[in-house]
Design a protein around this motif. Structure first.
Motif, PDB file in Angstrom:
ATOM      1  N   LYS A  67       0.834  -1.217   0.000  1.00 10.46           N
ATOM      2  CA  LYS A  67       0.000   0.000   0.000  1.00 10.46           C
ATOM      3  C   LYS A  67       0.865   1.261   0.000  1.00 10.46           C
ATOM      4  O   LYS A  67       0.502   2.284  -0.566  1.00 10.46           O
ATOM      5  CB  LYS A  67      -0.934  -0.012   1.218  1.00 10.46           C
ATOM      6  CG  LYS A  67      -1.970  -1.099   1.159  1.00 10.46           C
ATOM      7  CD  LYS A  67      -3.009  -0.778   0.098  1.00 10.46           C
ATOM      8  CE  LYS A  67      -3.326  -1.971  -0.749  1.00 10.46           C
ATOM      9  NZ  LYS A  67      -4.283  -1.671  -1.833  1.00 10.46           N
ATOM     10  N   ARG A  68       2.030   1.176   0.659  1.00 11.32           N
ATOM     11  CA  ARG A  68       2.956   2.301   0.666  1.00 11.32           C
ATOM     12  C   ARG A  68       3.450   2.572  -0.760  1.00 11.32           C
ATOM     13  O   ARG A  68       3.532   3.707  -1.199  1.00 11.32           O
ATOM     14  CB  ARG A  68       4.147   2.000   1.578  1.00 11.32           C
ATOM     15  CG  ARG A  68       5.118   3.152   1.704  1.00 11.32           C
ATOM     16  CD  ARG A  68       6.381   2.731   2.432  1.00 11.32           C
ATOM     17  NE  ARG A  68       7.103   3.878   2.912  1.00 11.32           N
ATOM     18  CZ  ARG A  68       7.825   4.697   2.143  1.00 11.32           C
ATOM     19  NH1 ARG A  68       7.935   4.459   0.856  1.00 11.32           N
ATOM     20  NH2 ARG A  68       8.437   5.740   2.669  1.00 11.32           N
ATOM     21  N   ASP A  73       3.647   5.652  -5.778  1.00 11.95           N
ATOM     22  CA  ASP A  73       3.484   5.701  -7.238  1.00 11.95           C
ATOM     23  C   ASP A  73       2.451   6.741  -7.672  1.00 11.95           C
ATOM     24  O   ASP A  73       2.442   7.162  -8.824  1.00 11.95           O
ATOM     25  CB  ASP A  73       3.065   4.322  -7.776  1.00 11.95           C
ATOM     26  CG  ASP A  73       4.211   3.317  -7.689  1.00 11.95           C
ATOM     27  OD1 ASP A  73       5.362   3.741  -7.459  1.00 11.95           O
ATOM     28  OD2 ASP A  73       3.945   2.107  -7.824  1.00 11.95           O
ATOM     29  N   SER A  74       1.570   7.123  -6.736  1.00  8.07           N
ATOM     30  CA  SER A  74       0.525   8.098  -7.086  1.00  8.07           C
ATOM     31  C   SER A  74       1.022   9.545  -6.974  1.00  8.07           C
ATOM     32  O   SER A  74       0.314  10.482  -7.345  1.00  8.07           O
ATOM     33  CB  SER A  74      -0.685   7.921  -6.153  1.00  8.07           C
ATOM     34  OG  SER A  74      -0.395   8.466  -4.867  1.00  8.07           O
ATOM     35  N   LEU A  75       2.231   9.728  -6.439  1.00  7.71           N
ATOM     36  CA  LEU A  75       2.718  11.084  -6.147  1.00  7.71           C
ATOM     37  C   LEU A  75       3.461  11.692  -7.339  1.00  7.71           C
ATOM     38  O   LEU A  75       4.125  10.968  -8.093  1.00  7.71           O
ATOM     39  CB  LEU A  75       3.681  11.038  -4.956  1.00  7.71           C
ATOM     40  CG  LEU A  75       3.085  10.620  -3.608  1.00  7.71           C
ATOM     41  CD1 LEU A  75       4.206  10.386  -2.585  1.00  7.71           C
ATOM     42  CD2 LEU A  75       2.109  11.679  -3.095  1.00  7.71           C
ATOM     43  N   PRO A  76       3.383  13.035  -7.471  1.00  9.23           N
ATOM     44  CA  PRO A  76       4.255  13.694  -8.453  1.00  9.23           C
ATOM     45  C   PRO A  76       5.703  13.541  -7.999  1.00  9.23           C
ATOM     46  O   PRO A  76       5.953  13.321  -6.799  1.00  9.23           O
ATOM     47  CB  PRO A  76       3.794  15.155  -8.411  1.00  9.23           C
ATOM     48  CG  PRO A  76       3.033  15.319  -7.145  1.00  9.23           C
ATOM     49  CD  PRO A  76       2.535  13.966  -6.725  1.00  9.23           C
ATOM     50  N   PRO A  77       6.670  13.660  -8.944  1.00 11.55           N
ATOM     51  CA  PRO A  77       8.067  13.326  -8.630  1.00 11.55           C
ATOM     52  C   PRO A  77       8.633  14.046  -7.400  1.00 11.55           C
ATOM     53  O   PRO A  77       9.335  13.424  -6.595  1.00 11.55           O
ATOM     54  CB  PRO A  77       8.827  13.731  -9.893  1.00 11.55           C
ATOM     55  CG  PRO A  77       7.815  13.678 -10.981  1.00 11.55           C
ATOM     56  CD  PRO A  77       6.493  14.002 -10.365  1.00 11.55           C
ATOM     57  N   ASP A  78       8.324  15.339  -7.220  1.00 13.40           N
ATOM     58  CA  ASP A  78       8.935  16.056  -6.091  1.00 13.40           C
ATOM     59  C   ASP A  78       8.386  15.532  -4.754  1.00 13.40           C
ATOM     60  O   ASP A  78       9.141  15.330  -3.800  1.00 13.40           O
ATOM     61  CB  ASP A  78       8.713  17.571  -6.210  1.00 13.40           C
ATOM     62  CG  ASP A  78       7.243  17.945  -6.249  1.00 13.40           C
ATOM     63  OD1 ASP A  78       6.437  17.170  -6.819  1.00 13.40           O
ATOM     64  OD2 ASP A  78       6.877  18.995  -5.694  1.00 13.40           O
ATOM     65  N   ARG A  79       7.078  15.242  -4.708  1.00 12.08           N
ATOM     66  CA  ARG A  79       6.509  14.706  -3.465  1.00 12.08           C
ATOM     67  C   ARG A  79       6.991  13.269  -3.242  1.00 12.08           C
ATOM     68  O   ARG A  79       7.219  12.852  -2.099  1.00 12.08           O
ATOM     69  CB  ARG A  79       4.970  14.742  -3.504  1.00 12.08           C
ATOM     70  CG  ARG A  79       4.378  16.122  -3.491  1.00 12.08           C
ATOM     71  CD  ARG A  79       4.859  16.945  -2.308  1.00 12.08           C
ATOM     72  NE  ARG A  79       3.999  16.836  -1.143  1.00 12.08           N
ATOM     73  CZ  ARG A  79       4.371  17.211   0.093  1.00 12.08           C
ATOM     74  NH1 ARG A  79       5.581  17.697   0.314  1.00 12.08           N
ATOM     75  NH2 ARG A  79       3.549  17.098   1.099  1.00 12.08           N
ATOM     76  N   ALA A  80       7.129  12.516  -4.312  1.00 12.23           N
ATOM     77  CA  ALA A  80       7.621  11.134  -4.184  1.00 12.23           C
ATOM     78  C   ALA A  80       9.020  11.142  -3.581  1.00 12.23           C
ATOM     79  O   ALA A  80       9.355  10.309  -2.728  1.00 12.23           O
ATOM     80  CB  ALA A  80       7.614  10.442  -5.542  1.00 12.23           C
TER      81      ALA A  80
END
Ligand SMILES: Cc1cc2nc3c(=O)[nH]c(=O)nc-3n(C[C@H](O)[C@H](O)[C@H](O)COP(=O)(O)O)c2cc1C
Length: 208
Positions: A67-68, A73-80
């Motif tokens: 789930k993590r 994977d759902s985040l934009p690159p900077d938040r990821a």
């Protein structure tokens, strides 16, 4: 320890578990504190499933790992990139998982105070969790709330009957220390909202 001190010291614990499993008497004291929470209609709609079997902890940890990754994977690159180093659970290291559940049927059909707001049962469970969390601080025991799971999977892991909903997986265990700053602040995910932004005098829209 007074209540303000316990509130100030409380942390969501992920990384500071020592690996020593909490003793049963201490766990029961903390659960008694949870069980003394206020609840709508005095319905006490919570239950606590204590899980210490290593294979079951492993199963939950594996599910949370999946789930993590989904969230990452759902985040934009900077938040990821910001999220990447953040630990979101201490399921194995804590040695004890407490699954806190909600039973909407508890208290029967006429729960005093719930007839206009169905969520008051859930709110009651959240208060029990907060009691548990603060009692843990007073005992030097860390608590970490894990919510990266599918409810159906956790219901299966905890053996919940139909109609009983899992509300939280709490990692509970001895800690080396309580961090001073929340991890999400420390890793730059999100800071604490200032109190003055949260307090409204008169109406929600009022300034200052
Ligand atoms: C409903 C709820 C769900 C949460 N789920 C998680 C979670 O899945 N993983 C995690 O690491 N922290 C989780 N937390 C902890 C929050 O991230 C934490 O409370 C917040 O960052 C503030 O830090 P503090 O509790 O140390 O003050 C959850 C907290 C709440 C109240």
């Amino acid at each position: 320890m007074d209540v303000y001190e316990a509130i100030a010291r409380r942390r969501d614990v992920r990384a500071e578990f020592t690996g020593k499993v909490i003793d049963r008497e201490m766990l029961l004291r903390i659960l008694a504190a949870a069980h003394h929470a206020p609840s709508v209609g005095h319905s006490a709609p919570w239950d606590f499933v204590v899980i210490q079997d290593p294979a079951t902890l492993e199963r939950m940890a594996e599910h949370v790992r999946v789930k993590r990754r989904e969230f990452a994977d759902s985040l934009p690159p900077d938040r990821a990139a910001t999220f990447d180093p953040i630990k979101i659970e201490g399921i194995r290291e804590s040695g004890t998982g407490v699954v806190v559940t909600y039973d909407h049927s508890r208290g029967g059909e006429h729960v005093l105070g719930r007839h206009t707001i169905a969520d008051t049962g859930l709110m009651s469970v959240a208060l029990a969790i907060q009691n548990l969390w603060l009692a843990g601080v007073a005992e030097g025991v860390g608590v970490g709330w894990v919510s990266f799971y599918d409810e159906s999977v956790l219901a299966d892991i905890a053996g919940l009957p139909d109609g009983v909903r899992p509300i939280a997986w709490l990692c509970v265990g001895e800690v080396s220390e309580f961090a001073e700053v929340p991890d999400l602040e420390r890793f730059g995910w999100r800071g604490r909202r200032p109190l003055e932004d949260s307090v409204h005098w008169g109406t929600y829209r009022a300034e200052g």
